[in-house]
Design a protein around this motif. Structure first.
Motif, PDB file in Angstrom:
ATOM      1  N   GLN A 122       0.833  -1.207   0.000  1.00  0.00           N
ATOM      2  CA  GLN A 122       0.000   0.000   0.000  1.00  0.00           C
ATOM      3  C   GLN A 122       0.865   1.253   0.000  1.00  0.00           C
ATOM      4  OE1 GLN A 122      -2.345  -0.798   3.514  1.00  0.00           O
ATOM      5  NE2 GLN A 122      -4.085  -1.524   2.303  1.00  0.00           N
ATOM      6  N   GLU A 123       1.900   1.258   0.828  1.00  0.00           N
ATOM      7  CA  GLU A 123       2.772   2.433   0.913  1.00  0.00           C
ATOM      8  C   GLU A 123       3.603   2.607  -0.352  1.00  0.00           C
ATOM      9  OE1 GLU A 123       2.439   4.761   3.284  1.00  0.00           O
ATOM     10  OE2 GLU A 123       0.779   3.454   3.837  1.00  0.00           O
ATOM     11  N   LYS A 124       4.052   1.506  -0.930  1.00  0.00           N
ATOM     12  CA  LYS A 124       4.800   1.566  -2.186  1.00  0.00           C
ATOM     13  C   LYS A 124       3.938   2.208  -3.271  1.00  0.00           C
ATOM     14  CE  LYS A 124       6.734  -1.614  -5.621  1.00  0.00           C
ATOM     15  NZ  LYS A 124       6.971  -3.033  -5.947  1.00  0.00           N
ATOM     16  N   SER A 125       2.693   1.788  -3.350  1.00  0.00           N
ATOM     17  CA  SER A 125       1.757   2.344  -4.333  1.00  0.00           C
ATOM     18  C   SER A 125       1.465   3.817  -4.043  1.00  0.00           C
ATOM     19  CB  SER A 125       0.468   1.534  -4.322  1.00  0.00           C
ATOM     20  OG  SER A 125      -0.474   2.090  -5.191  1.00  0.00           O
ATOM     21  N   ARG A 126       1.271   4.138  -2.785  1.00  0.00           N
ATOM     22  CA  ARG A 126       1.000   5.526  -2.387  1.00  0.00           C
ATOM     23  C   ARG A 126       2.164   6.435  -2.770  1.00  0.00           C
ATOM     24  NH1 ARG A 126      -0.775   6.018   3.540  1.00  0.00           N
ATOM     25  NH2 ARG A 126      -2.634   5.184   2.581  1.00  0.00           N
ATOM     26  N   MET A 127       3.382   5.984  -2.538  1.00  0.00           N
ATOM     27  CA  MET A 127       4.551   6.809  -2.856  1.00  0.00           C
ATOM     28  C   MET A 127       4.753   6.936  -4.365  1.00  0.00           C
ATOM     29  SD  MET A 127       5.846   8.200  -0.280  1.00  0.00           S
ATOM     30  CE  MET A 127       5.270   8.106   1.401  1.00  0.00           C
ATOM     31  N   ALA A 128       4.473   5.878  -5.106  1.00  0.00           N
ATOM     32  CA  ALA A 128       4.574   5.962  -6.571  1.00  0.00           C
ATOM     33  C   ALA A 128       3.573   6.981  -7.099  1.00  0.00           C
ATOM     34  CB  ALA A 128       4.328   4.586  -7.198  1.00  0.00           C
ATOM     35  N   SER A 129       2.379   6.979  -6.542  1.00  0.00           N
ATOM     36  CA  SER A 129       1.346   7.926  -6.952  1.00  0.00           C
ATOM     37  C   SER A 129       1.744   9.360  -6.589  1.00  0.00           C
ATOM     38  CB  SER A 129       0.018   7.548  -6.292  1.00  0.00           C
ATOM     39  OG  SER A 129      -0.971   8.490  -6.587  1.00  0.00           O
ATOM     40  N   LEU A 130       2.250   9.536  -5.379  1.00  0.00           N
ATOM     41  CA  LEU A 130       2.686  10.863  -4.936  1.00  0.00           C
ATOM     42  C   LEU A 130       3.781  11.396  -5.855  1.00  0.00           C
ATOM     43  CD1 LEU A 130       2.857  13.164  -2.769  1.00  0.00           C
ATOM     44  CD2 LEU A 130       4.582  11.756  -1.646  1.00  0.00           C
ATOM     45  N   ALA A 131       4.776  10.573  -6.116  1.00  0.00           N
ATOM     46  CA  ALA A 131       5.885  11.007  -6.975  1.00  0.00           C
ATOM     47  C   ALA A 131       5.387  11.370  -8.363  1.00  0.00           C
ATOM     48  CB  ALA A 131       6.948   9.910  -7.057  1.00  0.00           C
ATOM     49  N   GLN A 132       4.518  10.547  -8.920  1.00  0.00           N
ATOM     50  CA  GLN A 132       4.003  10.806 -10.264  1.00  0.00           C
ATOM     51  C   GLN A 132       3.214  12.117 -10.310  1.00  0.00           C
ATOM     52  OE1 GLN A 132       1.170   7.956 -11.820  1.00  0.00           O
ATOM     53  NE2 GLN A 132       1.849   8.358 -13.901  1.00  0.00           N
ATOM     54  N   ARG A 133       2.366  12.346  -9.311  1.00  0.00           N
ATOM     55  CA  ARG A 133       1.578  13.589  -9.268  1.00  0.00           C
ATOM     56  C   ARG A 133       2.467  14.824  -9.221  1.00  0.00           C
ATOM     57  NH1 ARG A 133      -1.326  11.096  -5.067  1.00  0.00           N
ATOM     58  NH2 ARG A 133      -0.558  12.676  -3.650  1.00  0.00           N
ATOM     59  N   LEU A 134       3.663  14.671  -8.639  1.00  0.00           N
ATOM     60  CA  LEU A 134       4.565  15.814  -8.486  1.00  0.00           C
ATOM     61  C   LEU A 134       5.625  15.872  -9.585  1.00  0.00           C
ATOM     62  CD1 LEU A 134       4.980  15.746  -4.605  1.00  0.00           C
ATOM     63  CD2 LEU A 134       3.503  17.225  -5.971  1.00  0.00           C
ATOM     64  N   GLY A 135       5.472  15.053 -10.616  1.00  0.00           N
ATOM     65  CA  GLY A 135       6.391  15.099 -11.746  1.00  0.00           C
ATOM     66  C   GLY A 135       7.672  14.308 -11.536  1.00  0.00           C
ATOM     67  N   GLY A 136       7.653  13.380 -10.596  1.00  0.00           N
ATOM     68  CA  GLY A 136       8.850  12.592 -10.310  1.00  0.00           C
ATOM     69  C   GLY A 136       8.586  11.108 -10.462  1.00  0.00           C
ATOM     70  N   THR A 137       9.431  10.338  -9.817  1.00  0.00           N
ATOM     71  CA  THR A 137       9.296   8.886  -9.878  1.00  0.00           C
ATOM     72  C   THR A 137       9.718   8.264  -8.550  1.00  0.00           C
ATOM     73  OG1 THR A 137       9.862   6.923 -11.172  1.00  0.00           O
ATOM     74  CG2 THR A 137      11.614   8.511 -10.838  1.00  0.00           C
ATOM     75  N   ALA A 138       9.097   7.132  -8.219  1.00  0.00           N
ATOM     76  CA  ALA A 138       9.501   6.359  -7.049  1.00  0.00           C
ATOM     77  C   ALA A 138      10.600   5.406  -7.494  1.00  0.00           C
ATOM     78  CB  ALA A 138       8.306   5.595  -6.480  1.00  0.00           C
ATOM     79  N   LEU A 139      11.744   5.470  -6.826  1.00  0.00           N
ATOM     80  CA  LEU A 139      12.893   4.656  -7.197  1.00  0.00           C
ATOM     81  C   LEU A 139      12.879   3.290  -6.513  1.00  0.00           C
ATOM     82  CD1 LEU A 139      15.584   7.451  -6.898  1.00  0.00           C
ATOM     83  CD2 LEU A 139      14.402   6.663  -8.972  1.00  0.00           C
ATOM     84  N   GLY A 140      12.337   3.242  -5.303  1.00  0.00           N
ATOM     85  CA  GLY A 140      12.301   2.001  -4.548  1.00  0.00           C
ATOM     86  C   GLY A 140      12.140   2.286  -3.070  1.00  0.00           C
ATOM     87  N   TRP A 141      12.299   1.239  -2.264  1.00  0.00           N
ATOM     88  CA  TRP A 141      12.125   1.375  -0.819  1.00  0.00           C
ATOM     89  C   TRP A 141      13.092   0.439  -0.107  1.00  0.00           C
ATOM     90  CZ3 TRP A 141      10.770  -2.998   1.915  1.00  0.00           C
ATOM     91  CH2 TRP A 141      10.262  -4.068   1.161  1.00  0.00           C
TER      92      TRP A 141
END
Length: 151
Positions: A122-141
């Motif tokens: 859930q948190e991995k998905s939440r962070m990927a969504s947050l990063a995408q909304r802000l013009g970035g990317t989630a690299l990992g955890w």
């Protein structure tokens, strides 16, 4: 799936949980699990980590860290949004930013929690969504636990 619960974990469960939450600034924290492969399920990463050394201890709190690449002018907004869920910025810089993230900075958002596959996903998905909304990317955890409870 193994939970990584050895003799030490079994003894801790008899005695009970720590009364104090894990301090994310402890000097003896070590990475016990990490996943920087978008396709890898959290359950797979955690299962692998339970068998590794130092082993992830499922019953203990961990410092869950999400590594993001964000435009520099969006870091404060990311901190604000993630802060609503108890995350704090644990570090920023220009290292580990993929070439596609022009003018990007690396950001580590972290919080303390008991880590399991469902909440990790859930948190991995939440962070990927947050990063995408802000013009970035989630690299990992990754997640850290104290060396004494990880060994």
């Amino acid at each position: 799936m193994s939970t990584g619960k050895g003799l030490r974990g079994w003894l801790r469960s008899l005695v009970g949980r720590r009364s104090e939450p894990l301090d994310a600034n402890r000097a003896d924290l070590v990475v016990v699990v990490s996943s920087f492969d978008d396709a890898e399920a959290c359950s797979t990463a955690l299962e692998r980590a339970a068998e590794a050394t130092p082993a992830w201890q499922a019953e203990d709190e961990a410092v869950l860290r999400h590594h993001l690449a964000l435009p520099a002018d969006r870091v404060d907004r990311a901190a604000e949004l993630a802060g609503q869920d108890g995350y704090v910025v644990a570090g920023t810089g220009d290292g580990n930013v993929p070439p596609a993230a022009v003018d990007g900075v690396s950001v580590i958002l972290q919080r303390v929690q008991v880590l399991d596959a469902l909440h990790c996903a859930q948190e991995k998905s939440r962070m990927a969504s947050l990063a995408q909304r802000l013009g970035g990317t989630a690299l990992g955890w990754d997640a850290l636990q104290p060396q004494d409870s990880a060994g």
